[in-house]
Design a protein around this motif. Structure first.
Motif, short mmCIF file in Angstrom:
data_model
loop_
_atom_site.label_atom_id
_atom_site.label_comp_id
_atom_site.label_asym_id
_atom_site.label_seq_id
_atom_site.Cartn_x
_atom_site.Cartn_y
_atom_site.Cartn_z
N LEU A 84 0.80 -1.29 0.01
CA LEU A 84 -0.11 0.00 0.01
C LEU A 84 0.84 1.24 -0.12
CD1 LEU A 84 -2.73 1.16 -0.01
CD2 LEU A 84 -2.85 0.77 2.60
N LEU A 85 2.22 1.35 0.72
CA LEU A 85 2.87 2.38 0.69
C LEU A 85 3.26 2.90 -0.78
CD1 LEU A 85 5.30 1.58 3.59
CD2 LEU A 85 3.43 2.83 3.54
N ASN A 86 3.41 1.98 -1.64
CA ASN A 86 3.97 2.43 -3.20
C ASN A 86 2.78 2.92 -3.66
OD1 ASN A 86 6.51 1.32 -3.42
ND2 ASN A 86 5.83 -0.68 -3.71
N PHE A 87 1.63 2.84 -3.53
CA PHE A 87 0.41 3.40 -3.98
C PHE A 87 0.08 4.55 -3.60
CE2 PHE A 87 -4.17 4.38 -4.12
CZ PHE A 87 -4.56 4.26 -5.13
N VAL A 88 0.25 4.89 -2.00
CA VAL A 88 0.19 6.11 -1.24
C VAL A 88 1.01 7.09 -1.85
CG1 VAL A 88 0.02 7.10 0.79
CG2 VAL A 88 -1.28 4.97 0.47
N HIS A 89 2.33 6.61 -1.77
CA HIS A 89 3.56 7.63 -1.92
C HIS A 89 4.08 7.45 -3.17
CE1 HIS A 89 3.47 8.60 2.43
NE2 HIS A 89 3.42 7.17 2.51
N GLY A 90 3.42 7.02 -4.01
CA GLY A 90 4.07 6.97 -5.63
C GLY A 90 5.34 6.37 -5.81
N GLY A 91 5.47 5.33 -5.02
CA GLY A 91 6.73 4.58 -5.14
C GLY A 91 7.99 5.25 -4.35
N GLN A 92 7.73 6.20 -3.62
CA GLN A 92 8.95 7.05 -3.03
C GLN A 92 9.22 6.05 -1.81
OE1 GLN A 92 7.99 10.62 -1.34
NE2 GLN A 92 10.04 11.34 -0.68
N ASP A 93 10.23 5.91 -1.36
CA ASP A 93 11.11 5.28 -0.17
C ASP A 93 10.45 5.87 0.94
OD1 ASP A 93 12.77 4.33 1.99
OD2 ASP A 93 13.58 3.26 0.47
N VAL A 94 9.49 5.36 1.81
CA VAL A 94 9.16 5.98 2.91
C VAL A 94 10.15 6.43 4.03
CG1 VAL A 94 7.46 5.61 5.04
CG2 VAL A 94 6.78 4.92 2.49
N LEU A 95 11.04 5.55 4.17
CA LEU A 95 12.07 5.74 5.35
C LEU A 95 12.85 6.87 4.82
CD1 LEU A 95 13.26 5.29 8.10
CD2 LEU A 95 14.73 3.27 6.73
N ALA A 96 13.42 6.98 3.52
CA ALA A 96 14.07 7.95 3.01
C ALA A 96 13.39 9.35 3.29
CB ALA A 96 14.29 7.46 1.57
N LYS A 97 12.05 9.18 2.99
CA LYS A 97 11.06 10.48 3.24
C LYS A 97 11.23 11.18 4.54
CE LYS A 97 6.29 12.24 2.44
NZ LYS A 97 5.08 11.99 1.74
N ILE A 98 11.14 10.11 5.57
CA ILE A 98 11.22 10.37 6.92
C ILE A 98 12.31 11.04 7.37
CG2 ILE A 98 11.07 9.55 9.32
CD1 ILE A 98 8.86 7.42 8.40
N VAL A 99 13.57 10.43 6.89
CA VAL A 99 14.89 10.79 7.06
C VAL A 99 15.06 12.30 6.72
CG1 VAL A 99 17.40 10.67 6.91
CG2 VAL A 99 15.76 8.72 7.34
N ALA A 100 14.60 12.52 5.47
CA ALA A 100 14.91 13.90 4.69
C ALA A 100 13.80 14.67 5.44
CB ALA A 100 14.31 13.69 3.22
N LEU A 101 12.74 14.62 5.66
CA LEU A 101 11.94 15.49 6.61
C LEU A 101 12.34 15.78 7.90
CD1 LEU A 101 8.44 14.37 5.15
CD2 LEU A 101 9.67 16.47 4.55
N ALA A 102 12.79 14.67 8.72
CA ALA A 102 13.27 14.98 10.01
C ALA A 102 14.45 15.35 10.55
CB ALA A 102 13.10 13.58 10.72
N LYS A 103 15.43 15.10 9.48
CA LYS A 103 16.89 15.62 9.89
C LYS A 103 16.81 17.30 9.99
CE LYS A 103 19.23 12.04 10.70
NZ LYS A 103 19.73 12.00 11.99
N PRO A 104 16.37 18.07 8.79
CA PRO A 104 16.40 19.58 9.13
C PRO A 104 15.75 19.94 10.30
CG PRO A 104 15.82 18.60 6.69
CD PRO A 104 15.69 17.47 7.76
N LYS A 105 14.87 19.24 11.06
CA LYS A 105 14.34 19.98 12.18
C LYS A 105 14.96 19.04 13.33
CE LYS A 105 9.95 20.51 10.04
NZ LYS A 105 9.85 22.05 10.14
N ASN A 106 16.16 18.51 13.44
CA ASN A 106 17.03 18.08 14.32
C ASN A 106 16.05 17.10 15.12
OD1 ASN A 106 18.99 19.75 14.10
ND2 ASN A 106 17.83 21.59 14.99
N LEU A 107 15.49 16.01 14.46
CA LEU A 107 14.71 14.94 14.89
C LEU A 107 15.57 13.91 14.59
CD1 LEU A 107 10.86 15.62 13.82
CD2 LEU A 107 11.85 15.19 16.12
N SER A 108 15.86 12.98 15.80
CA SER A 108 16.83 11.64 15.31
C SER A 108 15.90 10.86 14.95
CB SER A 108 17.25 11.25 16.72
OG SER A 108 18.36 12.11 17.24
N VAL A 109 16.12 9.97 14.00
CA VAL A 109 15.35 8.60 13.31
C VAL A 109 16.08 7.59 13.80
CG1 VAL A 109 14.46 7.88 11.10
CG2 VAL A 109 14.74 10.52 11.48
N ILE A 110 15.48 6.47 14.57
CA ILE A 110 15.82 5.31 14.99
C ILE A 110 14.88 4.25 14.45
CG2 ILE A 110 16.41 3.95 16.98
CD1 ILE A 110 17.28 6.41 18.41
#
Length: 420
Positions: free
Chosen positions: A106-132
């Motif tokens: 379902l993730l591929n359908f919702v996010h247009g094939g985008q890697d969800v973890l890569a998206k989380i990291v890309a959005l979180a890092k500029p806001k100084n949120l650690s991703v584990i």
């Protein structure tokens, strides 16, 4: 995508759209952002992002909204699911080679094939949120999952060939209280190699701060009577079969030690790839974890396999909550590594009032733990909460008035550790 999956997605989209338009889950950030210049403190402030009874990963704006809200309210850590129900929540060649799917469909359908973890990291890092990233299901899998069907020899079982258990996890019981789950054998070398391959991919391919395993990284004490484990036990015990009493002390210790040996491999693999990436653990109490899941996490900490402990203390009664904070294994862990406490913010079936959450956060702080993490995102201030979302966000704003840095992991002899 099946018709049922499309209907499910449409339902989620409709609910989230209504919430978006009505503003029930969208905070006004103006008041929160004014706090960003307050002095910095040190405290883990985390939350788990799961796919179970939660839509955050299954609507196009869900991840963006979650990260914006968490950052605005001075959280500093997210633990996003990357392994659950036999699927990965990132693009995985290892999973595809075993199951035929490189990510949850379902993730591929919702996010247009985008890697969800890569998206989380890309959005979180500029806001100084650690991703584990969080390997939520550990060795569990649904009985109808592809991995269970393709590799029945990977499964462990109980006496009489019993291969599934009623796990009764809080988040799953909201949907199906009779949910049955099978268990991949943590002693089986091919299972170990598969799990290690998932961990290796995540650590190698993403700019993350750590990986987390939890209470499902073990084996139910009733299990271990599968052909592989039985043969291995016989080989090491002069042909004797495993005791029929699954609580037999030696039989429990033997299985627990095998799991610990695998945990050594996990720690070594992570540190060899990126020495500064944390190995985080989120278990139940030591007594419960060992007796029922053969997870000897106190020993893991003593031997330097874990960099961070987030102890699950999902209790409504204050005295039982405090009791768990003061157990010997917890006190010992606090002398070795940063220890934080996992607090329940509620489920669909069992919502938790904000005053209980506030009281438990204060109890943790009164005892000088390194922080807290909340299970789970959807129940922080979403549409399933007893109080209004704006009021609950206001309480979190009061609890987290200043930005906070995560504590540094200790540098122990023989290991290279540090902040990821």
């Amino acid at each position: 995508m099946t018709r049922l999956a499309k209907l499910f997605f449409s339902y989620l989209l409709f609910i989230q759209l209504i919430l978006y338009l009505t503003g029930l889950s969208i905070p006004s950030f103006s008041n929160y952002e004014q706090k960003s210049n307050l002095p910095t403190t040190t405290e883990i402030r985390g939350v788990w992002l799961t796919n179970v009874a939660s839509s955050v990963l299954f609507v196009p704006w869900g991840i963006n909204r979650a990260i914006d809200q968490l950052s605005a309210l001075n959280f500093n850590t997210i633990y996003p699911v990357v392994w659950n129900r036999g699927y990965t929540f990132y693009k995985s060649s290892a999973a595809k080679s075993v199951t035929g799917f490189d990510t949850q469909p379902l993730l591929n359908f919702v996010h247009g094939g985008q890697d969800v973890l890569a998206k989380i990291v890309a959005l979180a890092k500029p806001k100084n949120l650690s991703v584990i990233p969080w390997f939520e299901y550990g060795f569990m899998a649904p009985p109808d999952s592809v991995i269970a069907k393709r590799h029945p020899e990977w499964l462990t079982n109980g006496q009489g060939g019993v291969v599934s258990i009623s796990e009764m996890l809080p988040e799953e019981s909201d949907n199906d209280p009779t949910n049955k789950l099978v268990w991949l054998n943590p002693l089986h070398p091919e299972v170990q190699q598969f799990i290690l391959s998932l961990i290796t991919e995540v650590v190698t391919n993403y700019h993350i701060d750590g990986i987390q395993i939890d209470d499902h990284f073990g084996m139910p004490v009733q299990f271990g009577y599968d052909p592989y484990t039985t043969e291995l036990y016989q080989k090491e015990h002069q042909g004797k079969s495993p005791p029929r009493n699954h609580f037999d002390g030696e039989w429990m210790k033997w299985r627990a030690n095998k799991i610990t040996r695998f945990m050594i491999q996990v720690s070594q693999v992570v540190k060899e790839i990126k020495p500064n990436v944390k190995v985080s653990l989120s278990p139940n109490s030591q007594a419960f974890a060992y007796r029922y899941y053969l997870q000897d996490w106190a020993n893991w900490i003593k031997t330097g396999l874990v960099d961070e402990l987030i102890l699950q203390v999902y209790r409504n009664d204050k005295s039982s909550f405090v009791y768990e904070l003061e157990q010997p294994a917890v006190k010992l862990a606090r002398t070795q590594i940063p220890v934080a406490i996992g607090i329940s913010t509620g489920t669909l079936r069992s919502p938790v009032k904000i005053e209980q959450i506030r009281e438990q956060v204060q109890a943790v702080r009164d005892r000088s733990f390194f922080g807290i993490s909340f299970f789970y995102w959807e129940s922080l201030w979403g549409y399933i909460t007893p109080e209004s979302p704006p009021y609950r966000r206001q309480v979190f704003q009061q609890m987290f008035t200043a930005k906070a840095a995560r504590p540094l992991a200790p540098v122990r002899e023989g290991k290279r550790q540090g902040e990821g």
